[in-house]
Motif scaffolding. Structure first.
Motif, PDB file in Angstrom:
ATOM      1  N   ASN A 119       0.442  10.007  12.015  1.00 34.22           N
ATOM      2  CA  ASN A 119      -0.317   9.714  10.905  1.00 34.22           C
ATOM      3  C   ASN A 119       0.722   9.794   9.654  1.00 34.22           C
ATOM      4  O   ASN A 119       0.977  10.596   9.100  1.00 34.22           O
ATOM      5  N   LYS A 141       0.872  -1.130   0.225  1.00 34.59           N
ATOM      6  CA  LYS A 141      -0.145  -0.137   0.090  1.00 34.59           C
ATOM      7  C   LYS A 141       0.914   1.177   0.111  1.00 34.59           C
ATOM      8  O   LYS A 141       0.685   2.255  -0.882  1.00 34.59           O
ATOM      9  N   LEU A 142       1.863   1.278   0.647  1.00 32.46           N
ATOM     10  CA  LEU A 142       2.880   2.121   0.999  1.00 32.46           C
ATOM     11  C   LEU A 142       3.550   2.643  -0.426  1.00 32.46           C
ATOM     12  O   LEU A 142       3.605   3.677  -0.970  1.00 32.46           O
ATOM     13  N   TYR A 154      10.668  10.354   2.423  1.00 32.88           N
ATOM     14  CA  TYR A 154      10.287   9.076   3.069  1.00 32.88           C
ATOM     15  C   TYR A 154      11.281   8.604   4.140  1.00 32.88           C
ATOM     16  O   TYR A 154      11.180   7.970   5.217  1.00 32.88           O
ATOM     17  N   LEU A 167       3.583  12.295   5.215  1.00 26.52           N
ATOM     18  CA  LEU A 167       4.018  12.018   3.823  1.00 26.52           C
ATOM     19  C   LEU A 167       3.718  12.861   2.716  1.00 26.52           C
ATOM     20  O   LEU A 167       4.398  13.464   2.045  1.00 26.52           O
ATOM     21  N   LEU A 168       2.265  12.946   2.642  1.00 26.05           N
ATOM     22  CA  LEU A 168       1.553  13.756   1.684  1.00 26.05           C
ATOM     23  C   LEU A 168       2.225  15.249   1.811  1.00 26.05           C
ATOM     24  O   LEU A 168       2.563  15.814   0.921  1.00 26.05           O
ATOM     25  N   THR A 220       1.728   9.524  -5.599  1.00 29.43           N
ATOM     26  CA  THR A 220       2.282  10.829  -5.038  1.00 29.43           C
ATOM     27  C   THR A 220       3.456  11.123  -6.223  1.00 29.43           C
ATOM     28  O   THR A 220       3.254  12.414  -6.633  1.00 29.43           O
ATOM     29  N   CYS A 232      10.886  10.676   7.058  1.00 31.45           N
ATOM     30  CA  CYS A 232       9.702  10.079   7.895  1.00 31.45           C
ATOM     31  C   CYS A 232       9.982   8.788   8.714  1.00 31.45           C
ATOM     32  O   CYS A 232       9.788   8.779   9.632  1.00 31.45           O
ATOM     33  N   TYR A 235       0.649   8.656   6.646  1.00 32.70           N
ATOM     34  CA  TYR A 235       0.216   8.934   5.045  1.00 32.70           C
ATOM     35  C   TYR A 235       0.193  10.344   4.852  1.00 32.70           C
ATOM     36  O   TYR A 235       0.428  11.016   3.967  1.00 32.70           O
ATOM     37  N   PHE A 269       1.187   4.301  -2.804  1.00 34.04           N
ATOM     38  CA  PHE A 269       1.137   5.701  -2.575  1.00 34.04           C
ATOM     39  C   PHE A 269       2.289   6.387  -2.770  1.00 34.04           C
ATOM     40  O   PHE A 269       2.220   7.503  -3.424  1.00 34.04           O
TER      41      PHE A 269
END
Lengths: 127, 225
Positions: free
Chosen positions: B178, B135-136, B166, B183-184, B143, B169, B180, B139
């Protein structure tokens, strides 16, 4: 060998439901019986807990202990529906484990057999 | 019985266990960190001659650190315990075992350099937050594509920006709730910054060209053409 009697109120339906998981139920019940047994037989009491990789050990010592210098680590094992042979096997396995580790830790191993209504206690004094 | 600090450590550890049962692992890890720090403090208060008490508390604190969100602190604590000495043999052996288990966290952090591959970074972030790496990865790709389209970033530049975000992060994972969302926001912020710098650099180049001799400018334009 000694004989002791324990009594408790009958569990309600709600309590049965809350303790529906076999492993959790056996473990928690074994803790209760084991602590009562070592208290009655060895005159040592739960004085603290200490964390380990999975879960925490009970530490038992004389009632007036002010530190853990003479505390025993209490290793507890519960056997739910096994017969006397299962309890004996569990005791042998536990003792073999304790003997395998030439340790300076003082340990009490306690196996509680619910179907057999038997409690086996073995102590290992630290070096 | 041993000290109020030890009692408080046990209370905090109990709360952490409740949080585990409620399936709140992040909150549980934070509570284990509090319990570990209290147990560590209780260990410090015990006189050196009480080897067994110190041994039990040191091992207990080490395992609490292991369960916490602060393995770095745990590793340092284990080193402190071992260097201080006066511990029983069984405790020393168990502390070395905890140190071995903590090592991959530390090694992984040290190994993750700015030049680490996308796969390595994604693996580390996913593991650090306990989230699904597939999933990451999706993502990350989504992005990146958005940065390319919306901010007109070059494909390689977008990749480089995201890798550094990342990586950051992962390094700050203990302070991020959170991942996600973080990161966004940080990806866009970093990409905007990068784009602004590139624009400034291009503007400088143009200004330099404009200030140069006409012949030079003509030559430059000729080269461009």
């Amino acid at each position: 060998m000694s004989e002791r009697t324990a009594s408790w109120p009958e569990a309600s339906q709600r309590q049965f439901s809350a303790w529906a998981n076999d492993n959790d139920r056996t473990e928690a019940a074994a803790y209760g019986v084991a602590l009562a047994s070592v208290e009655a037989e060895l005159n040592v009491f739960a004085v603290s807990r200490a964390y380990r990789r999975s879960g925490a050990d009970y530490l038992v010592a004389a009632k007036d202990a002010v530190d853990l210098e003479n505390a025993y680590r209490l290793e507890i094992s519960g056997v739910d529906s096994g017969d006397s042979a299962t309890v004996a096997r569990r005791v042998r396995r536990k003792l073999a484990q304790l003997r395998a580790v030439k340790d300076d830790d003082s340990i009490i191993a306690c196996v509680v057999g619910f179907k057999e209504r038997a409690v086996v206690i073995q102590t290992q004094q630290g070096e | 019985m041993i000290s109020q600090l030890h009692e408080r450590a046990l209370t905090a550890a109990d709360r952490a266990e409740v949080l585990i049962r409620r399936e709140e692992p992040a909150a549980a890890r934070r509570m284990y960190a509090i319990a570990a720090a209290l147990e560590h403090a209780a260990w410090s208060d015990v006189p050196a001659e009480k080897a067994r008490t110190r041994s039990i508390l040191a091992v207990s604190a080490a395992w609490l650190y292991y369960r916490s969100d602060n393995p770095d602190r745990g590793r340092q604590a284990v080193i402190d315990f071992l260097l201080t000495g006066g511990l029983q043999r069984a405790a020393r052996r168990e502390l070395r075992q905890v140190a071995q288990l903590l090592l991959p966290y530390i090694r992984r952090e040290a190994d993750l350099s700015p030049t680490a591959s996308r796969v390595e970074i994604l693996d580390a972030v996913a593991e650090g937050f306990g989230i699904d790496v597939q999933k990451l990865s999706r993502f990350f790709a989504a992005t990146k594509r958005t940065l390319e389209l919306r901010l007109s970033l070059n494909r390689l530049v977008a990749e480089e920006v995201l890798r550094s975000v990342y990586l950051e992060c992962f390094r700050r994972r203990r302070a991020i709730v959170n991942p996600y969302g973080w990161l966004l926001i940080e990806s866009f912020r970093a990409a905007e910054l990068r784009r602004t710098r590139e624009l400034a650099s291009t503007t400088n180049d143009i200004e330099r060209l404009a200030e140069s001799d006409d012949d030079d400018l003509a030559d430059s334009l000729g080269e461009e053409g």
